[in-house]
Design an enzyme around this catalytic site. Sequence first.
Site, PDB file in Angstrom:
ATOM      1  N   CYS A  50      13.719  11.627   6.103  1.00  0.00           N
ATOM      2  CA  CYS A  50      13.817  11.285   7.531  1.00  0.00           C
ATOM      3  C   CYS A  50      15.249  11.446   8.017  1.00  0.00           C
ATOM      4  O   CYS A  50      15.486  11.533   9.219  1.00  0.00           O
ATOM      5  CB  CYS A  50      13.295   9.884   7.792  1.00  0.00           C
ATOM      6  SG  CYS A  50      13.962   8.662   6.686  1.00  0.00           S
ATOM      7  N   GLU A  96       9.768  16.502  14.709  1.00  0.00           N
ATOM      8  CA  GLU A  96      10.112  16.447  13.281  1.00  0.00           C
ATOM      9  C   GLU A  96       9.210  17.404  12.495  1.00  0.00           C
ATOM     10  O   GLU A  96       7.986  17.339  12.614  1.00  0.00           O
ATOM     11  CB  GLU A  96       9.916  15.016  12.783  1.00  0.00           C
ATOM     12  CG  GLU A  96      10.436  14.805  11.382  1.00  0.00           C
ATOM     13  CD  GLU A  96      10.353  13.342  10.943  1.00  0.00           C
ATOM     14  OE1 GLU A  96       9.289  12.724  11.132  1.00  0.00           O
ATOM     15  OE2 GLU A  96      11.346  12.834  10.400  1.00  0.00           O
ATOM     16  N   LYS A 153       0.862  -1.180   0.000  1.00  0.00           N
ATOM     17  CA  LYS A 153       0.000   0.000   0.000  1.00  0.00           C
ATOM     18  C   LYS A 153       0.902   1.235   0.000  1.00  0.00           C
ATOM     19  O   LYS A 153       1.500   1.573   1.003  1.00  0.00           O
ATOM     20  CB  LYS A 153      -0.877   0.038   1.267  1.00  0.00           C
ATOM     21  CG  LYS A 153      -1.949   1.112   1.173  1.00  0.00           C
ATOM     22  CD  LYS A 153      -2.247   1.774   2.516  1.00  0.00           C
ATOM     23  CE  LYS A 153      -1.434   2.998   2.783  1.00  0.00           C
ATOM     24  NZ  LYS A 153      -1.656   4.165   1.907  1.00  0.00           N
ATOM     25  N   GLU A 212      10.224   2.071  10.427  1.00  0.00           N
ATOM     26  CA  GLU A 212      11.201   3.161  10.207  1.00  0.00           C
ATOM     27  C   GLU A 212      10.429   4.450  10.353  1.00  0.00           C
ATOM     28  O   GLU A 212       9.494   4.700   9.595  1.00  0.00           O
ATOM     29  CB  GLU A 212      11.828   3.078   8.815  1.00  0.00           C
ATOM     30  CG  GLU A 212      12.922   2.063   8.673  1.00  0.00           C
ATOM     31  CD  GLU A 212      14.082   2.260   9.617  1.00  0.00           C
ATOM     32  OE1 GLU A 212      14.289   3.403  10.098  1.00  0.00           O
ATOM     33  OE2 GLU A 212      14.769   1.277   9.907  1.00  0.00           O
TER      34      GLU A 212
END
Length: 480
Positions: free
Chosen positions: A281, A379, A172, A247
Amino acid sequence: MSQFANYIDGQWVEGASVSRNVNPSNLDDVIGEFAQADADQTQRAISAARKAFAQWSLSTPQQRFDLLDQVGSTILARKAELGRLLAREEGKTLPEAIGEVGRAAQIFKFFAGETLRIGGEIVPSVRPGMTVEVTREPLGVIGLITPWNFPIAIPAWKIAPALAFGNTVVIKPADLVPASTYELVKIIAEAGAPAGVINLVMGRGSVVGEALVSSPDVDAVSFTGSVSTGRAIGAKCFASGKKFQLEMGGKNPMVVLDDADLAVAIEACINGAFYSTGQRCTASSRLIVTEGIYDRFIDGMKARMQALKVGDALADGTHIGPVVDDKQLQQDERYIAIAREEGGTVFGGERIERETRGYFLAPALITETTSGMRINREEVFGPVASVIKVKDYDAALAAANDTEFGLSAGICTTSLKYASHFRRHVQAGMVMVNTATAGVDYHVPFGGRKGSSYGPREQGSYAREFYTTVKTAYVSPGTV
Ligand code: NDP
């Protein structure tokens, strides 16, 4: 308008509805309408993968090598065209996008080789005459959930090892950027993957992702994306006994010491913080700079930032493409505002108008920040970097480790002593010396510590830890 279907059990099938994929450099440019699966369709894909596993798990390494090698060759041959599509849907610049496509091809080539290298071990038993054999076997049906920021490389680095080791896949992709993954799955299908070995179900995470995570017929889930989604998926996988790998985010430090080569440090920070629109990231989002070089570093950064061209991802000379969508743009602006309210001084960071309607944002450098401020703890995922001024190396290392994350970390120094100490003591899965925190090789492990990652590493030969299960067999001396 072009229509793009899901791929289930070797057939292209329409979804329950469609969603439009729009170019963030030009909102009038619609790439196409992409199928949206519902929970039933997702379950059909999972059942197809379960059925196909019986044969694929017994395929020879040569069959799997040939498939992955062919996929790698096709991606390479179509690199320019696929890179253009990727830049158009995600907004990274054309050279960055072509580079990402090339990386996807190399990953398939690498894992083609891994099919032959899997091997096993014969271990002497502690008991007389007994033989112990340790081998690896595929896990079964793997559910893959991928984010929007690397629309072909991340699917590649999950699909390639899954197939290489004899698993079947239901993927997906992120709803925002399905086109690159669609093309990748089409390439795998056309290269001869048997029906059910690879299945594509596009649609929302809350529907399709949820169905994958909650299905008892999925044996393992590999996810890349945000911390909150990752942790929720992890909890559900644990509860249902699935193997899982997460992750997640980063708040990656780049330390610049007084003895750094200033030009090298500025290049590493500009690249790490702002290229790919900071949507990595591994982006260098915290620049930790010692007092002696601080003023020269800030002046140099500002001069370089002013020379960066923000604009259409496909245009010649663009250094920074658009932010991926309006929601992410608002998140970037909200964090810039929060940093200002907390006492930070903002350079850049304003919205930019271009000829086309798009989500253009000037890169932002935020000075006068401290480790406790939200801009240094959460973040952002945009072209936004904050600067923390510190007295010396020890304070820099302490600031670098003062975070819940631990994905990538960098240091710019000409001192072997500090470089060696930092490599050993920084709490991160990847360490960079005199180079950006982002930008990694495809044949070595990728992943982090602390809140950034959970489970075995991705990529390189370490990927087999997640995509296989170990069997230990004992053979008694009396066996004939
Ligand atoms: P998400 O973590 O929400 O999405 C990542 C993937 O998970 C997407 O495919 C998404 O589907 C899917 N997903 C979402 N909800 C569920 C669920 N309940 N069950 C199963 N799957 C689900 O990240 P976003 O893309 O929304 O980005 C939000 C933030 O995440 C960014 O601003 C950034 O901070 C961070 N991020 C971090 C990345 C990294 O590599 N560390 C990569 C991307 C984002 P869909 O989006 O299609 O609905």
